[in-house]
Design an enzyme around this catalytic site. Sequence first.
Site, PDB file in Angstrom:
ATOM      1  N   GLU A  61     -41.852  27.695  -4.405  1.00 21.89           N
ATOM      2  CA  GLU A  61     -42.895  27.806  -3.579  1.00 21.89           C
ATOM      3  C   GLU A  61     -43.991  26.676  -3.313  1.00 21.89           C
ATOM      4  OE1 GLU A  61     -42.751  31.918  -5.999  1.00 21.89           O
ATOM      5  OE2 GLU A  61     -42.251  29.819  -6.305  1.00 21.89           O
ATOM      6  N   CYS A 115     -45.174  34.072  -8.840  1.00 23.89           N
ATOM      7  CA  CYS A 115     -46.041  34.257 -10.292  1.00 23.89           C
ATOM      8  C   CYS A 115     -47.370  34.118  -9.632  1.00 23.89           C
ATOM      9  CB  CYS A 115     -45.826  32.928 -11.178  1.00 23.89           C
ATOM     10  SG  CYS A 115     -46.063  31.656 -10.702  1.00 23.89           S
ATOM     11  N   HIS A 163     -42.611  24.859  -9.118  1.00 27.23           N
ATOM     12  CA  HIS A 163     -41.841  26.151  -8.685  1.00 27.23           C
ATOM     13  C   HIS A 163     -41.460  25.788  -7.329  1.00 27.23           C
ATOM     14  CE1 HIS A 163     -43.893  29.089 -11.825  1.00 27.23           C
ATOM     15  NE2 HIS A 163     -43.427  27.684 -12.373  1.00 27.23           N
ATOM     16  N   CYS A 181     -48.393  30.498  -7.939  1.00 27.31           N
ATOM     17  CA  CYS A 181     -48.037  30.657  -6.744  1.00 27.31           C
ATOM     18  C   CYS A 181     -48.408  31.397  -5.745  1.00 27.31           C
ATOM     19  CB  CYS A 181     -46.302  30.717  -6.738  1.00 27.31           C
ATOM     20  SG  CYS A 181     -45.565  29.315  -7.572  1.00 27.31           S
TER      21      CYS A 181
END
Length: 157
Positions: free
Chosen positions: A67, A95, A65, A98
Site C-alpha cells: 500500500e 495493517c 508495504h 497502512c
Amino acid sequence: MSFYNFSEEENPAAEDEHYMRLALQEAQKAFQAEEIPIGAIVVCKGRVVGRGYNLTEQLNDVTAHAEMQAFTAASHTLGGKYLKDCTLYVTVEPCVMCAGAAYWTQIGRLVYGASESRRGFTSRSNNLLHPKTVLRSGVLADDCAALMKKFFLNKRG
C-alpha cells in the site's frame, strides 16, 4: 499505467474484480521475489496511477508495504499527496500502519480481498480510515488468500 473504461451499465463489482486482478499481479511479483505476496494498485478515474507490492525484505524496511509503495507512486503520478478521487485495491486487508496512511491520503475508496484477522486494521478499530473513505472487503478473497497460503506453505516446507 493502464486505462480501463467501464460503461455505466456494467456492474461495479466487475470493475472491482478487474482491478483486484491487477493487484493480484502485483502480489505475484512479491511472491516471485520471496516477499509476503501482497499487491496494491491505486486507480483514479479509470486509470491505474500507482502500483506496489511488498518490498520489506528487499529494501530492509518494515514500512515498505504494498500500500505504501502504491500511495507513493500515485502521489508522484498525480502530483499531489491527497487521493480523494482514487480507489486503493489491495489483496489483503491493510495493517494499522497502512490504514493510517490511507487516512492521511484521504483515499476515496479502499477495496481489499482477503481478511487478516491478526494484523488487519479492522481487528483493532473500524475507525482508522478517513470518515469519507468507502470500504469494501472480500473482493476475490479466495484468490487473494490462496496466494498467501501458498507462500507460507512454501516457507514451512
